[in-house]
Design a protein around this motif. Structure first.
Motif, PDB file in Angstrom:
ATOM      1  N   ALA A  70     -31.803 -32.920  29.289  1.00  0.00           N
ATOM      2  CA  ALA A  70     -30.782 -32.984  28.246  1.00  0.00           C
ATOM      3  C   ALA A  70     -29.868 -34.180  28.503  1.00  0.00           C
ATOM      4  O   ALA A  70     -29.364 -34.352  29.612  1.00  0.00           O
ATOM      5  CB  ALA A  70     -29.972 -31.696  28.233  1.00  0.00           C
ATOM      6  N   VAL A  71     -29.675 -35.005  27.495  1.00  0.00           N
ATOM      7  CA  VAL A  71     -28.834 -36.199  27.604  1.00  0.00           C
ATOM      8  C   VAL A  71     -27.832 -36.188  26.466  1.00  0.00           C
ATOM      9  O   VAL A  71     -28.071 -35.604  25.409  1.00  0.00           O
ATOM     10  CB  VAL A  71     -29.685 -37.491  27.562  1.00  0.00           C
ATOM     11  N   SER A  72     -26.695 -36.829  26.682  1.00  0.00           N
ATOM     12  CA  SER A  72     -25.707 -36.938  25.618  1.00  0.00           C
ATOM     13  C   SER A  72     -26.143 -38.010  24.624  1.00  0.00           C
ATOM     14  O   SER A  72     -26.909 -38.918  24.954  1.00  0.00           O
ATOM     15  CB  SER A  72     -24.336 -37.281  26.203  1.00  0.00           C
ATOM     16  N   ALA A  73     -25.644 -37.902  23.411  1.00  0.00           N
ATOM     17  CA  ALA A  73     -26.035 -38.852  22.373  1.00  0.00           C
ATOM     18  C   ALA A  73     -25.589 -40.267  22.699  1.00  0.00           C
ATOM     19  O   ALA A  73     -26.221 -41.238  22.257  1.00  0.00           O
ATOM     20  CB  ALA A  73     -25.457 -38.409  21.027  1.00  0.00           C
ATOM     21  N   ASP A  74     -24.509 -40.402  23.479  1.00  0.00           N
ATOM     22  CA  ASP A  74     -24.033 -41.739  23.833  1.00  0.00           C
ATOM     23  C   ASP A  74     -24.495 -42.172  25.224  1.00  0.00           C
ATOM     24  O   ASP A  74     -23.991 -43.133  25.773  1.00  0.00           O
ATOM     25  CB  ASP A  74     -22.512 -41.816  23.744  1.00  0.00           C
ATOM     26  N   HIS A  75     -25.452 -41.427  25.800  1.00  0.00           N
ATOM     27  CA  HIS A  75     -26.118 -41.872  27.022  1.00  0.00           C
ATOM     28  C   HIS A  75     -27.082 -42.994  26.647  1.00  0.00           C
ATOM     29  O   HIS A  75     -27.393 -43.207  25.479  1.00  0.00           O
ATOM     30  CB  HIS A  75     -26.867 -40.690  27.647  1.00  0.00           C
ATOM     31  N   GLY A  76     -27.568 -43.725  27.610  1.00  0.00           N
ATOM     32  CA  GLY A  76     -28.485 -44.816  27.296  1.00  0.00           C
ATOM     33  C   GLY A  76     -29.255 -45.275  28.506  1.00  0.00           C
ATOM     34  O   GLY A  76     -28.889 -44.987  29.645  1.00  0.00           O
ATOM     35  N   CYS A  77     -30.339 -45.988  28.259  1.00  0.00           N
ATOM     36  CA  CYS A  77     -31.128 -46.584  29.338  1.00  0.00           C
ATOM     37  C   CYS A  77     -31.942 -47.739  28.749  1.00  0.00           C
ATOM     38  O   CYS A  77     -31.928 -47.982  27.541  1.00  0.00           O
ATOM     39  CB  CYS A  77     -32.040 -45.548  30.014  1.00  0.00           C
ATOM     40  N   GLY A  78     -32.673 -48.400  29.605  1.00  0.00           N
ATOM     41  CA  GLY A  78     -33.445 -49.551  29.166  1.00  0.00           C
ATOM     42  C   GLY A  78     -34.741 -49.214  28.451  1.00  0.00           C
ATOM     43  O   GLY A  78     -35.447 -50.126  28.006  1.00  0.00           O
ATOM     44  N   ALA A  79     -35.067 -47.902  28.343  1.00  0.00           N
ATOM     45  CA  ALA A  79     -36.314 -47.502  27.676  1.00  0.00           C
ATOM     46  C   ALA A  79     -36.076 -47.075  26.239  1.00  0.00           C
ATOM     47  O   ALA A  79     -36.845 -46.295  25.679  1.00  0.00           O
ATOM     48  CB  ALA A  79     -36.976 -46.369  28.457  1.00  0.00           C
ATOM     49  N   HIS A  80     -35.018 -47.575  25.617  1.00  0.00           N
ATOM     50  CA  HIS A  80     -34.712 -47.268  24.212  1.00  0.00           C
ATOM     51  C   HIS A  80     -35.866 -47.708  23.325  1.00  0.00           C
ATOM     52  O   HIS A  80     -36.502 -48.737  23.563  1.00  0.00           O
ATOM     53  CB  HIS A  80     -33.419 -47.964  23.813  1.00  0.00           C
TER      54      HIS A  80
END
Length: 279
Positions: free
Chosen positions: A221-231
């Motif tokens: 589970a991740v927050s909607a404003d989380h992010g990473c380089g695999a977008h």
């Protein structure tokens, strides 16, 4: 003349007077410590009056692992007697003693990751994170589903339970403040990623599950404003770099035949081959 009235006087508890006979019985008190060897009893530290003809002697404890602890020996005597009697002997922590942490119920001692294979973690009946399924749960997705009204799960998460969970997720390694999220491009947020699977119910607006096999948060589970380089919309700009044509290094037309003289003992090409494949 003044008015005569009844005067009440507050009498404070008087401190116990130190009995000199009991206070002088240091060696008698030391001899009363029979639980350990005499070498485990250190210097005499102090004597404290506990009551009338009742005092406690404190000795340094030299046992391994009991730094700062003290032997306490309480002695007394009969009125008008010089004979001192030992009441009790006990080992007590001093002001600088090493003590074990305060006891906590097992529910409060558990940490994330403590539950292993085969372990059971029962929820208490008064767990404020859960409410009966037939009670309004403040979650529209639950309230609109008849299956939740006593026909399915016996308990569902309460509003307090969901808020606590959401805050824990948001502040953890899968929220916007995580190092991998801070290092990702500002536009690479999970809420705009094609691999983002939103949750149902009240959590839908803020959380989802990552479905990218190559992402470190896959299945979490991740927050909607989380992010990473695999977008899913991450694109690398490829720049075509012209390659200069290299000159020909080997040209058959410019090969020059050179005669080579054989060294003494070499085998000529017309001679039969030697054993083991040598020629």
């Amino acid at each position: 003349m003044g008015k005569n009235e009844r005067v009440t006087r507050t009498v404070g508890a008087r401190a116990a007077r130190l009995d000199q006979v009991c206070a002088a019985a240091v060696e008698v008190a030391r001899a009363g410590i029979t639980e350990v060897e005499p070498t485990d009893v250190g210097d005499h530290l102090e004597v404290v009056a506990e009551g009338e003809r009742l005092v406690t002697h404190f000795f340094e404890c030299l046992l391994d692992g009991y730094r700062g602890w003290r032997w306490a020996v309480t002695v007394t005597r009969v009125s008008r007697s010089k004979q001192v009697t030992i009441c009790e002997t006990v080992l007590l922590p001093g002001p600088d003693a090493l003590l074990a942490p305060s006891w906590l119920p097992w529910q409060e001692r558990l940490q994330p990751g403590d539950l292993g294979v085969g372990d059971l973690l029962p929820a208490t009946a008064d767990d404020d994170r859960l409410v009966p399924g037939y009670v309004l749960s403040d979650d529209p997705a639950v309230e609109e589903t008849v299956w939740e009204l006593g026909l399915g799960r016996s308990r569902v998460m309460s509003k307090e339970g969901r808020e606590e969970t959401a805050q824990r997720w948001y502040d953890g390694d899968h929220g916007p403040a995580a190092p991998i999220s801070a290092a990702a491009p500002r536009t690479a947020r999970c809420g705009t990623c094609g691999f983002y699977l939103p949750l149902a119910g009240a959590m839908r607006q803020a959380f989802g599950v990552c479905g990218n096999f190559y992402a470190p948060d896959d299945g979490r589970a991740v927050s909607a404003d989380h992010g990473c380089g695999a977008h899913s919309e991450t694109m690398l700009d490829t720049v075509e770099t012209p390659v200069d044509e290299l000159p020909t290094i080997y040209d058959d037309n410019e090969v020059e035949a050179v005669s080579v003289s054989r060294a003494a003992g070499s085998v000529a090409s017309e001679e039969p081959a030697e054993p083991y494949g040598h020629s």
